[in-house]
Design an enzyme around this catalytic site. Structure first.
Site, PDB file in Angstrom:
ATOM      1  N   PRO A   1      57.162  68.887  72.003  1.00  7.15           N
ATOM      2  CA  PRO A   1      56.843  69.322  70.647  1.00  7.15           C
ATOM      3  C   PRO A   1      55.829  70.465  70.588  1.00  7.15           C
ATOM      4  CG  PRO A   1      55.885  67.163  71.108  1.00  7.15           C
ATOM      5  CD  PRO A   1      56.832  67.463  72.218  1.00  7.15           C
ATOM      6  N   ASN A   2      56.083  71.349  69.651  1.00  3.70           N
ATOM      7  CA  ASN A   2      55.223  72.493  69.323  1.00  3.70           C
ATOM      8  C   ASN A   2      55.269  73.622  70.354  1.00  3.70           C
ATOM      9  OD1 ASN A   2      54.153  71.469  66.796  1.00  3.70           O
ATOM     10  ND2 ASN A   2      53.082  69.959  68.060  1.00  3.70           N
TER      11      ASN A   2
ATOM     12  N   ARG B   1      50.995  80.031  68.442  1.00  2.00           N
ATOM     13  CA  ARG B   1      50.190  78.823  68.341  1.00  2.00           C
ATOM     14  C   ARG B   1      48.910  78.955  69.169  1.00  2.00           C
ATOM     15  NH1 ARG B   1      51.587  73.498  71.873  1.00  2.00           N
ATOM     16  NH2 ARG B   1      50.186  72.087  70.787  1.00  2.00           N
TER      17      ARG B   1
ATOM     18  N   TYR C   1      46.851  78.656  74.447  1.00  2.00           N
ATOM     19  CA  TYR C   1      48.185  78.631  75.054  1.00  2.00           C
ATOM     20  C   TYR C   1      48.696  80.016  75.466  1.00  2.00           C
ATOM     21  CZ  TYR C   1      48.163  73.844  73.357  1.00  2.00           C
ATOM     22  OH  TYR C   1      47.832  72.531  73.132  1.00  2.00           O
TER      23      TYR C   1
ATOM     24  N   ASN D   1      56.982  69.853  80.399  1.00  2.00           N
ATOM     25  CA  ASN D   1      55.735  69.936  79.663  1.00  2.00           C
ATOM     26  C   ASN D   1      55.974  69.068  78.430  1.00  2.00           C
ATOM     27  OD1 ASN D   1      53.563  70.394  78.035  1.00  2.00           O
ATOM     28  ND2 ASN D   1      53.501  72.614  78.371  1.00  2.00           N
TER      29      ASN D   1
ATOM     30  N   ALA E   1      52.332  66.999  73.274  1.00  2.00           N
ATOM     31  CA  ALA E   1      51.498  65.877  72.849  1.00  2.00           C
ATOM     32  C   ALA E   1      52.100  64.524  73.237  1.00  2.00           C
ATOM     33  CB  ALA E   1      51.280  65.941  71.338  1.00  2.00           C
TER      34      ALA E   1
ATOM     35  N   ASP F   1      59.098  55.533  80.374  1.00  2.00           N
ATOM     36  CA  ASP F   1      60.141  54.573  80.770  1.00  2.00           C
ATOM     37  C   ASP F   1      61.443  55.278  81.130  1.00  2.00           C
ATOM     38  OD1 ASP F   1      58.481  52.408  80.464  1.00  2.00           O
ATOM     39  OD2 ASP F   1      59.350  51.721  78.569  1.00  2.00           O
TER      40      ASP F   1
ATOM     41  N   GLU G   1      55.131  67.663  86.309  1.00  2.00           N
ATOM     42  CA  GLU G   1      54.530  67.739  84.972  1.00  2.00           C
ATOM     43  C   GLU G   1      53.660  68.994  84.879  1.00  2.00           C
ATOM     44  OE1 GLU G   1      52.030  64.375  84.173  1.00  2.00           O
ATOM     45  OE2 GLU G   1      51.476  65.070  82.163  1.00  2.00           O
TER      46      GLU G   1
ATOM     47  N   HIS H   1      51.154  71.395  82.248  1.00  2.00           N
ATOM     48  CA  HIS H   1      50.447  71.701  81.001  1.00  2.00           C
ATOM     49  C   HIS H   1      49.893  73.108  81.134  1.00  2.00           C
ATOM     50  CE1 HIS H   1      50.604  67.465  79.972  1.00  2.00           C
ATOM     51  NE2 HIS H   1      50.281  67.239  81.228  1.00  2.00           N
TER      52      HIS H   1
ATOM     53  N   ARG I   1      39.555  69.538  77.606  1.00  2.00           N
ATOM     54  CA  ARG I   1      39.749  69.489  76.157  1.00  2.00           C
ATOM     55  C   ARG I   1      39.368  68.103  75.608  1.00  2.00           C
ATOM     56  NH1 ARG I   1      45.431  71.928  74.768  1.00  2.00           N
ATOM     57  NH2 ARG I   1      44.444  71.915  72.701  1.00  2.00           N
TER      58      ARG I   1
END
Ligand code: DHK
Length: 151
Positions: A17-18, A25, A30, A81, A84, A94, A105, A107, A114
């Site tokens: 999301p986002n 943003r 970012y 990524n 949130a 899961d 993963e 970010h 943060r």
């Protein structure tokens, strides 16, 4: 079809999301690259490291879960990524456990620098590696690690 294409491992690159708002943003956090730039970077890195790459983005948790499930038998690894959902989603955790594929993963920001609520990720426990804080370069680094993992 060339041999390299037949042999290429296939990696699903998921953005949560986002991340469709990249570039607009909070650029101080970012950066100025757009999602299209990041996806192009991933395809280029994939080509450099001998991977074929399928990039998708969703703002919907269940859609990400479905894509992870569908990766079973169709992809060799997943780069995500989770945005949130990193910090909230037992469902995504899961789904990764269910398919048992190698997960990297990423970010863009250093989540540990943060707010405290960003310090824990439910995905990290099911990922073979986690990269954060290196901006969009993290996607390339993670694809390099994925290529090593799948070799
Ligand atoms: C992206 C988000 O959307 C946030 O919710 C995470 C992550 C951090 C990133 O740095 O790429 O907390």
């Amino acid at each position: 079809m060339h041999n390299a294409e037949i042999m290429a491992k296939h990696v699903l690159v998921l953005n949560g999301p986002n991340l469709n708002m990249l570039g607009k943003r909070e650029p101080g956090i970012y950066g100025s690259q757009t999602l299209a730039d990041v996806e192009e970077l991933c395809r280029k890195a994939g080509a450099d490291f001998g991977l074929s790459v399928d990039c998708r983005q969703s703002n919907i948790e269940g859609e990400l879960v479905t894509w992870i499930q569908q990766a079973l038998g169709t992809a060799d690894g997943i780069l995500i990524n989770p945005g949130a959902y990193s910090h909230t989603s037992v469902a995504i955790h899961d789904a990764f456990r269910a398919v048992n594929l190698p997960v990297a993963e990423v970010h863009i920001s250093n989540i540990h620098q943060r707010e405290a609520f960003r310090h824990h990720s439910y995905v990290s426990a099911v990922a073979f590696g986690v990269i954060c804080g290196f901006g969009t370069l993290g996607y390339r680094l993670a694809l390099q690690a994925m290529a090593d993992k799948l070799a």
